[in-house]
Design a protein around this motif. Structure first.
Motif, PDB file in Angstrom:
ATOM      1  N   TYR A 219     -16.404 112.777 -48.253  1.00  0.00           N
ATOM      2  CA  TYR A 219     -16.067 111.718 -47.297  1.00  0.00           C
ATOM      3  C   TYR A 219     -17.263 111.346 -46.432  1.00  0.00           C
ATOM      4  O   TYR A 219     -17.436 110.184 -46.066  1.00  0.00           O
ATOM      5  CB  TYR A 219     -14.877 112.143 -46.416  1.00  0.00           C
ATOM      6  CG  TYR A 219     -13.601 112.312 -47.209  1.00  0.00           C
ATOM      7  CD1 TYR A 219     -12.791 111.222 -47.487  1.00  0.00           C
ATOM      8  CD2 TYR A 219     -13.242 113.561 -47.719  1.00  0.00           C
ATOM      9  CE1 TYR A 219     -11.632 111.362 -48.248  1.00  0.00           C
ATOM     10  CE2 TYR A 219     -12.089 113.717 -48.478  1.00  0.00           C
ATOM     11  CZ  TYR A 219     -11.289 112.625 -48.736  1.00  0.00           C
ATOM     12  OH  TYR A 219     -10.156 112.773 -49.488  1.00  0.00           O
ATOM     13  N   ILE A 220     -18.070 112.344 -46.109  1.00  0.00           N
ATOM     14  CA  ILE A 220     -19.282 112.052 -45.336  1.00  0.00           C
ATOM     15  C   ILE A 220     -20.223 111.169 -46.161  1.00  0.00           C
ATOM     16  O   ILE A 220     -20.743 110.162 -45.678  1.00  0.00           O
ATOM     17  CB  ILE A 220     -19.981 113.366 -44.897  1.00  0.00           C
ATOM     18  CG1 ILE A 220     -19.070 114.141 -43.925  1.00  0.00           C
ATOM     19  CG2 ILE A 220     -21.344 113.082 -44.260  1.00  0.00           C
ATOM     20  CD1 ILE A 220     -19.582 115.540 -43.571  1.00  0.00           C
ATOM     21  N   TYR A 221     -20.394 111.518 -47.432  1.00  0.00           N
ATOM     22  CA  TYR A 221     -21.252 110.695 -48.316  1.00  0.00           C
ATOM     23  C   TYR A 221     -20.650 109.307 -48.518  1.00  0.00           C
ATOM     24  O   TYR A 221     -21.376 108.304 -48.543  1.00  0.00           O
ATOM     25  CB  TYR A 221     -21.419 111.380 -49.675  1.00  0.00           C
ATOM     26  CG  TYR A 221     -22.413 112.532 -49.673  1.00  0.00           C
ATOM     27  CD1 TYR A 221     -23.478 112.555 -48.769  1.00  0.00           C
ATOM     28  CD2 TYR A 221     -22.313 113.565 -50.593  1.00  0.00           C
ATOM     29  CE1 TYR A 221     -24.391 113.603 -48.773  1.00  0.00           C
ATOM     30  CE2 TYR A 221     -23.222 114.620 -50.615  1.00  0.00           C
ATOM     31  CZ  TYR A 221     -24.256 114.628 -49.697  1.00  0.00           C
ATOM     32  OH  TYR A 221     -25.156 115.653 -49.720  1.00  0.00           O
ATOM     33  N   LEU A 222     -19.331 109.265 -48.684  1.00  0.00           N
ATOM     34  CA  LEU A 222     -18.690 107.960 -48.890  1.00  0.00           C
ATOM     35  C   LEU A 222     -18.944 107.067 -47.678  1.00  0.00           C
ATOM     36  O   LEU A 222     -19.347 105.906 -47.824  1.00  0.00           O
ATOM     37  CB  LEU A 222     -17.181 108.154 -49.122  1.00  0.00           C
ATOM     38  CG  LEU A 222     -16.374 106.863 -49.324  1.00  0.00           C
ATOM     39  CD1 LEU A 222     -16.908 106.065 -50.528  1.00  0.00           C
ATOM     40  CD2 LEU A 222     -14.879 107.174 -49.501  1.00  0.00           C
ATOM     41  N   TYR A 223     -18.730 107.650 -46.511  1.00  0.00           N
ATOM     42  CA  TYR A 223     -18.914 106.888 -45.275  1.00  0.00           C
ATOM     43  C   TYR A 223     -20.330 106.321 -45.196  1.00  0.00           C
ATOM     44  O   TYR A 223     -20.530 105.150 -44.858  1.00  0.00           O
ATOM     45  CB  TYR A 223     -18.624 107.783 -44.069  1.00  0.00           C
ATOM     46  CG  TYR A 223     -18.677 107.072 -42.744  1.00  0.00           C
ATOM     47  CD1 TYR A 223     -17.592 106.314 -42.299  1.00  0.00           C
ATOM     48  CD2 TYR A 223     -19.804 107.158 -41.926  1.00  0.00           C
ATOM     49  CE1 TYR A 223     -17.629 105.649 -41.080  1.00  0.00           C
ATOM     50  CE2 TYR A 223     -19.843 106.501 -40.704  1.00  0.00           C
ATOM     51  CZ  TYR A 223     -18.758 105.757 -40.281  1.00  0.00           C
ATOM     52  OH  TYR A 223     -18.807 105.103 -39.079  1.00  0.00           O
ATOM     53  N   GLU A 224     -21.297 107.143 -45.537  1.00  0.00           N
ATOM     54  CA  GLU A 224     -22.698 106.692 -45.493  1.00  0.00           C
ATOM     55  C   GLU A 224     -22.941 105.492 -46.411  1.00  0.00           C
ATOM     56  O   GLU A 224     -23.802 104.665 -46.149  1.00  0.00           O
ATOM     57  CB  GLU A 224     -23.634 107.837 -45.943  1.00  0.00           C
ATOM     58  CG  GLU A 224     -23.798 108.938 -44.905  1.00  0.00           C
ATOM     59  CD  GLU A 224     -24.597 110.134 -45.435  1.00  0.00           C
ATOM     60  OE1 GLU A 224     -25.031 110.101 -46.613  1.00  0.00           O
ATOM     61  OE2 GLU A 224     -24.765 111.107 -44.676  1.00  0.00           O
ATOM     62  N   TRP A 249      -7.348 102.941 -52.867  1.00  0.00           N
ATOM     63  CA  TRP A 249      -8.548 102.339 -52.267  1.00  0.00           C
ATOM     64  C   TRP A 249      -9.637 103.401 -52.081  1.00  0.00           C
ATOM     65  O   TRP A 249     -10.783 103.203 -52.480  1.00  0.00           O
ATOM     66  CB  TRP A 249      -8.195 101.702 -50.911  1.00  0.00           C
ATOM     67  CG  TRP A 249      -9.366 100.984 -50.269  1.00  0.00           C
ATOM     68  CD1 TRP A 249      -9.746  99.689 -50.477  1.00  0.00           C
ATOM     69  CD2 TRP A 249     -10.312 101.555 -49.340  1.00  0.00           C
ATOM     70  NE1 TRP A 249     -10.867  99.399 -49.738  1.00  0.00           N
ATOM     71  CE2 TRP A 249     -11.243 100.522 -49.028  1.00  0.00           C
ATOM     72  CE3 TRP A 249     -10.464 102.803 -48.753  1.00  0.00           C
ATOM     73  CZ2 TRP A 249     -12.304 100.724 -48.144  1.00  0.00           C
ATOM     74  CZ3 TRP A 249     -11.521 103.000 -47.872  1.00  0.00           C
ATOM     75  CH2 TRP A 249     -12.428 101.976 -47.581  1.00  0.00           C
ATOM     76  N   ILE A 250      -9.261 104.550 -51.524  1.00  0.00           N
ATOM     77  CA  ILE A 250     -10.249 105.618 -51.320  1.00  0.00           C
ATOM     78  C   ILE A 250     -10.826 106.066 -52.662  1.00  0.00           C
ATOM     79  O   ILE A 250     -12.047 106.167 -52.830  1.00  0.00           O
ATOM     80  CB  ILE A 250      -9.619 106.824 -50.586  1.00  0.00           C
ATOM     81  CG1 ILE A 250      -9.237 106.452 -49.149  1.00  0.00           C
ATOM     82  CG2 ILE A 250     -10.592 108.011 -50.571  1.00  0.00           C
ATOM     83  CD1 ILE A 250      -8.629 107.593 -48.340  1.00  0.00           C
ATOM     84  N   LYS A 251      -9.945 106.271 -53.633  1.00  0.00           N
ATOM     85  CA  LYS A 251     -10.432 106.747 -54.933  1.00  0.00           C
ATOM     86  C   LYS A 251     -11.346 105.721 -55.605  1.00  0.00           C
ATOM     87  O   LYS A 251     -12.353 106.081 -56.231  1.00  0.00           O
ATOM     88  CB  LYS A 251      -9.246 107.111 -55.831  1.00  0.00           C
ATOM     89  CG  LYS A 251      -8.483 108.352 -55.318  1.00  0.00           C
ATOM     90  CD  LYS A 251      -7.703 109.059 -56.408  1.00  0.00           C
ATOM     91  CE  LYS A 251      -7.236 110.420 -55.888  1.00  0.00           C
ATOM     92  NZ  LYS A 251      -6.493 111.204 -56.864  1.00  0.00           N
ATOM     93  N   SER A 252     -11.015 104.444 -55.439  1.00  0.00           N
ATOM     94  CA  SER A 252     -11.869 103.408 -56.055  1.00  0.00           C
ATOM     95  C   SER A 252     -13.235 103.373 -55.379  1.00  0.00           C
ATOM     96  O   SER A 252     -14.265 103.168 -56.031  1.00  0.00           O
ATOM     97  CB  SER A 252     -11.201 102.042 -55.993  1.00  0.00           C
ATOM     98  OG  SER A 252     -11.251 101.531 -54.673  1.00  0.00           O
ATOM     99  N   LYS A 253     -13.253 103.610 -54.077  1.00  0.00           N
ATOM    100  CA  LYS A 253     -14.532 103.635 -53.359  1.00  0.00           C
ATOM    101  C   LYS A 253     -15.360 104.863 -53.765  1.00  0.00           C
ATOM    102  O   LYS A 253     -16.591 104.783 -53.885  1.00  0.00           O
ATOM    103  CB  LYS A 253     -14.305 103.627 -51.838  1.00  0.00           C
ATOM    104  CG  LYS A 253     -13.742 102.327 -51.312  1.00  0.00           C
ATOM    105  CD  LYS A 253     -14.728 101.178 -51.474  1.00  0.00           C
ATOM    106  CE  LYS A 253     -14.062  99.837 -51.221  1.00  0.00           C
ATOM    107  NZ  LYS A 253     -14.970  98.692 -51.510  1.00  0.00           N
ATOM    108  N   PHE A 254     -14.668 105.984 -53.949  1.00  0.00           N
ATOM    109  CA  PHE A 254     -15.388 107.167 -54.453  1.00  0.00           C
ATOM    110  C   PHE A 254     -16.060 106.832 -55.786  1.00  0.00           C
ATOM    111  O   PHE A 254     -17.227 107.153 -56.002  1.00  0.00           O
ATOM    112  CB  PHE A 254     -14.409 108.344 -54.658  1.00  0.00           C
ATOM    113  CG  PHE A 254     -14.175 109.186 -53.426  1.00  0.00           C
ATOM    114  CD1 PHE A 254     -15.241 109.634 -52.663  1.00  0.00           C
ATOM    115  CD2 PHE A 254     -12.893 109.555 -53.045  1.00  0.00           C
ATOM    116  CE1 PHE A 254     -15.030 110.429 -51.526  1.00  0.00           C
ATOM    117  CE2 PHE A 254     -12.674 110.336 -51.911  1.00  0.00           C
ATOM    118  CZ  PHE A 254     -13.743 110.772 -51.151  1.00  0.00           C
ATOM    119  N   ASN A 255     -15.305 106.161 -56.679  1.00  0.00           N
ATOM    120  CA  ASN A 255     -15.855 105.801 -57.994  1.00  0.00           C
ATOM    121  C   ASN A 255     -17.014 104.828 -57.865  1.00  0.00           C
ATOM    122  O   ASN A 255     -18.078 105.012 -58.461  1.00  0.00           O
ATOM    123  CB  ASN A 255     -14.764 105.175 -58.875  1.00  0.00           C
ATOM    124  CG  ASN A 255     -13.850 106.245 -59.443  1.00  0.00           C
ATOM    125  OD1 ASN A 255     -14.259 107.396 -59.614  1.00  0.00           O
ATOM    126  ND2 ASN A 255     -12.605 105.870 -59.725  1.00  0.00           N
TER     127      ASN A 255
END
Lengths: 298, 298
Positions: A219-224, A249-255
């Motif tokens: 989540y820290i990396y995603l936020y960055e 939405w979160i999972k798609s952003k991770f991808n």
């Protein structure tokens, strides 16, 4: 060998001769014993090394007993937690019994071991507090996260490796480095699995960590990596029960940002560095433990 | 001297450099430091003896933090308890921090001290469980009561005296005997005060112990002295909120059978025996501590 460790742990607690303590202790299910396996892959098999394993597992169990009270967890290792079965108060007291018996038995070891393990436990207790404090708000600070997991998870693994090396007469600092990195990699992988594994495999809903207020490394990396607008969306999802579209939405952003791979790479780098630290010992068992941790299906 | 001990305790906890832990620690009010006074009346004043005092007080404070969570006490030493101010979870964690820091600092002492104190803490944790278990029903067994207060209260006082003697190069067993008896007498007197003192003095309603399920020594003696009919009445009052007439009945029975004096005599005998154990040392300070404990207004 692990049954032998369970047996020693049981004998230590039963030595109080107090039925209620014995009964509650027996309700704890036996764990994977990562720390013991580590000690026994470093130190020669002996009554001493097995006893050290039992002490470390008692202390680790004690920390989990208190963790489960603090996190209000009703299950542990697939069974009802002690707090679920006997109530929080009993779980606190049993934790104190396990901790204190572990410490007392530690005093029969060389002062190096006594000191290293007890130092680790004091950092572990600070790590537990750091975890709770960090969970109160969305944390974007990677250093704080790494410092927390170092204290909460890695220090006892580090101390176990270090004490194993001490018993074996090997370089304690090099094995400490291996143990530290193993502990950090272990926690980071655990945090990744909360995202990638199905709820069936996890035994709890996927993305539980984030719902529980834990801004883990992914989540820290995603936020960055998110733009300002998406940063705000992610923050608005923090520590909440999410619906399917929000989870998607979160999972798609991770991808989209390849976050899982980036996080796994971080764990892999720690693994490599850990293996390198003890390279000269050609300890295939320890290399395998580290590799099995990071080279797996996600 | 006691301020110096508070200062060392503070430095030990502040050494983690973790603000939340420091903040919560500072909310704990300073105690009477019975154990420290004892150590300093036996061992010479030195950095070492003061540090030992600070460690024992950290451990004692840790046990009180967990006690207050278990007993759901909202006050401690006339101030809000840590669980009342910061919640039970934080109180558990702060307790673990104080325990573990205490243990770690102990490892810098001679192994005799390290072993004696840690053994005491393991018995203390069993004593806490015994206390809770005994509180579940009306206990008429004096041995069980004495064994419980020995573990819960006296062992750490005994270990403090023993370690003080070790630092001073005196007979550790004799001072252990003194400490054990001081601890037992202290708890018995505390149990008497719950009956004899006004609620104003106690800061809680009189006869709280019995309401809380604690069949302390005066109640055990009272039960032994009652006829069958009155035995049943007393048992029917156990662990209940009592009205004024019921409280009067209990107090009149205490008077009728001279129970308070009988219980105080038990504490006085323990005091005498404790003083006798260290008779050869002519330690007026320790004699006074013991006498002040039992020769007082009830």
């Amino acid at each position: 060998m692990l049954e032998k460790i369970d047996q020693i742990m049981k004998e230590l607690i039963f030595s109080f001769g107090y039925d209620k303590a014995s009964e509650m202790f027996q309700s704890i299910s036996s764990g994977k014993k990562l720390r013991s396996k580590l000690i026994l892959k470093i130190a020669p098999l002996s009554d001493e090394s097995l006893k050290l394993c039992a002490i470390v597992e008692l202390i680790h169990s004690a920390s989990l007993l208190h963790d489960d009270v603090i996190d209000e967890s009703s299950t542990r290792r697939g069974k009802a937690s002690v707090n679920a079965t006997y109530g929080s108060k009993n779980a606190i007291m049993l934790g104190d019994i396990l901790y204190s018996k572990g410490y007392y038995e530690l005093t029969k070891f060389d002062s190096f071991i006594c000191r290293e393990i007890s130092k680790a436990v004091s950092l572990l207790s600070i790590g537990e507090l750091m975890d709770v404090e960090l969970s109160k708000s969305f944390n974007t600070n990677k250093d704080k996260y790494i410092n927390m997991i170092y204290n909460k998870t890695a220090v006892l693994i580090e101390a176990s490796a270090k004490c194993g090396a001490f018993l074996a007469g090997l370089d304690t600092d090099k094995f400490a480095q291996y143990g530290k990195n193993l502990g950090l990699a272990f926690q980071i992988i655990d945090d990744v699995l909360d995202i990638t594994q199905s709820s069936d495999t996890l035994g709890k809903p996927s993305l539980s960590d984030f719902k529980d207020g834990k801004t883990t490394l992914p989540y820290i990396y995603l936020y960055e990596n998110l733009d300002e607008n998406d940063k705000e969306i992610l923050k608005s999802y923090f520590a909440k029960e999410l619906d399917d579209s929000q989870i998607s939405w979160i999972k798609s952003k991770f991808n989209e940002h390849n976050i899982v791979q980036k996080t796994i790479n971080e764990a892999k780098n720690l693994a490599k560095e850990g293996i390198l630290a003890i390279d000269e010992y050609k300890n295939d068992g320890l290399v395998a433990v580290m590799k099995n941790m990071v080279d797996r299906e996600f």
